[in-house]
Design an enzyme around this catalytic site. Structure first.
Site, short mmCIF file in Angstrom:
data_model
loop_
_atom_site.label_atom_id
_atom_site.label_comp_id
_atom_site.label_asym_id
_atom_site.label_seq_id
_atom_site.Cartn_x
_atom_site.Cartn_y
_atom_site.Cartn_z
N HIS A 166 0.82 -1.21 0.00
CA HIS A 166 0.00 0.00 0.00
C HIS A 166 0.85 1.26 0.00
O HIS A 166 0.63 2.19 -0.77
CB HIS A 166 -0.94 0.00 1.21
CG HIS A 166 -1.89 1.15 1.25
ND1 HIS A 166 -1.53 2.39 1.71
CD2 HIS A 166 -3.20 1.24 0.89
CE1 HIS A 166 -2.58 3.21 1.63
NE2 HIS A 166 -3.59 2.53 1.14
N GLY A 167 1.82 1.34 0.89
CA GLY A 167 2.78 2.43 0.90
C GLY A 167 2.37 3.68 1.65
O GLY A 167 3.16 4.61 1.79
N ASP A 168 1.12 3.73 2.14
CA ASP A 168 0.70 4.96 2.83
C ASP A 168 -0.45 4.67 3.81
O ASP A 168 -1.45 5.37 3.83
CB ASP A 168 0.25 6.00 1.80
CG ASP A 168 0.13 7.40 2.39
OD1 ASP A 168 0.78 7.67 3.42
OD2 ASP A 168 -0.61 8.22 1.82
N ILE A 169 -0.27 3.65 4.63
CA ILE A 169 -1.31 3.29 5.59
C ILE A 169 -1.29 4.26 6.76
O ILE A 169 -0.28 4.40 7.46
CB ILE A 169 -1.13 1.84 6.09
CG1 ILE A 169 -1.31 0.87 4.93
CG2 ILE A 169 -2.14 1.53 7.19
CD1 ILE A 169 -1.07 -0.58 5.30
N ASN A 173 -6.36 7.36 5.58
CA ASN A 173 -6.67 6.46 4.47
C ASN A 173 -7.47 5.25 4.90
O ASN A 173 -7.65 4.31 4.11
CB ASN A 173 -5.38 6.03 3.78
CG ASN A 173 -4.70 7.17 3.06
OD1 ASN A 173 -5.35 8.13 2.66
ND2 ASN A 173 -3.39 7.09 2.89
#
Length: 202
Positions: A166-169, A173
């Site tokens: 995902h890279g941006d939890i 979000n």
């Protein structure tokens, strides 16, 4: 996956905005969605008239191919537009592949006209986890339930083929959607993982 002309999308409410996109509540005929509209994306820079959604997508792929063959001579503005388009297409494809989980926000398709593109997502009517934390006192049971649901979403994202990061939890979000009322008469909601703009497939 559905493809709509942007003129068929009726925007009703701004839900949030970031550097590259803004998210709105919208409707298409009788269906309600959230649409992520990207800033300064020109799908048809070589066109003089509006294009249908599938034609816009084809134009985007042609531009990406053109990037590969003319990367040395492409100007900075075109390169930036191509990179943004690549990111948009990647997000659509990743979200479409991951939407089978009840704990991942469903991607329903896209809407476009020349110079504008948006991605249609499931509308989560209870906002973000960030807002919920600020606005109300959550019980321990609800916190644990959300944590389990988010863990299931992450497991699904990591177990797909190819696996996705995902890279941006973060709480911004994590979206919440009403699921009705519990047996105790308390309004209940489910946590869903959204915003795959930074995601990559391995």
């Amino acid at each position: 996956m559905r493809w709509e002309l942007m003129e068929n999308v009726r925007v009703t409410e701004l839900l949030g905005s970031g550097t590259f996109a803004a998210v709105y509540k919208c409707s298409v005929q009788t269906s309600v969605f959230a649409i992520k509209k990207f800033h300064d994306v020109d799908l048809a820079s070589r066109q003089q008239t509006a294009v249908a959604p599938n034609e816009a997508l084809q134009a985007a792929f042609e531009l990406l191919i053109e990037q590969d063959s003319h990367a040395v001579t492409a100007d900075a503005g075109r390169m930036l537009a191509l990179r943004r388009m690549h990111n948009i297409l990647s997000e659509v494809l990743i979200c479409a592949r991951l939407s089978a989980s009840p704990y991942v926000v469903t991607c329903h398709g896209a809407a476009s006209d020349w110079g504008e593109v948006g991605v249609l997502f499931e509308y989560c009517n209870k906002g973000t986890l960030t807002s919920a934390i600020k606005e109300q006192d959550m019980t321990v049971a609800r916190r644990l339930r959300y944590a389990v649901q988010i863990a299931k979403a992450i497991r699904h994202v990591h177990s797909t083929e190819p696996a996705t990061i995902h890279g941006d939890i973060k709480s911004d979000n994590i979206l919440l959607k009403s699921t009705g009322r519990s047996s105790a008469g308390v309004e209940d909601s489910r946590a869903l993982l959204g915003d795959f703009g930074e995601a990559i497939s391995t």
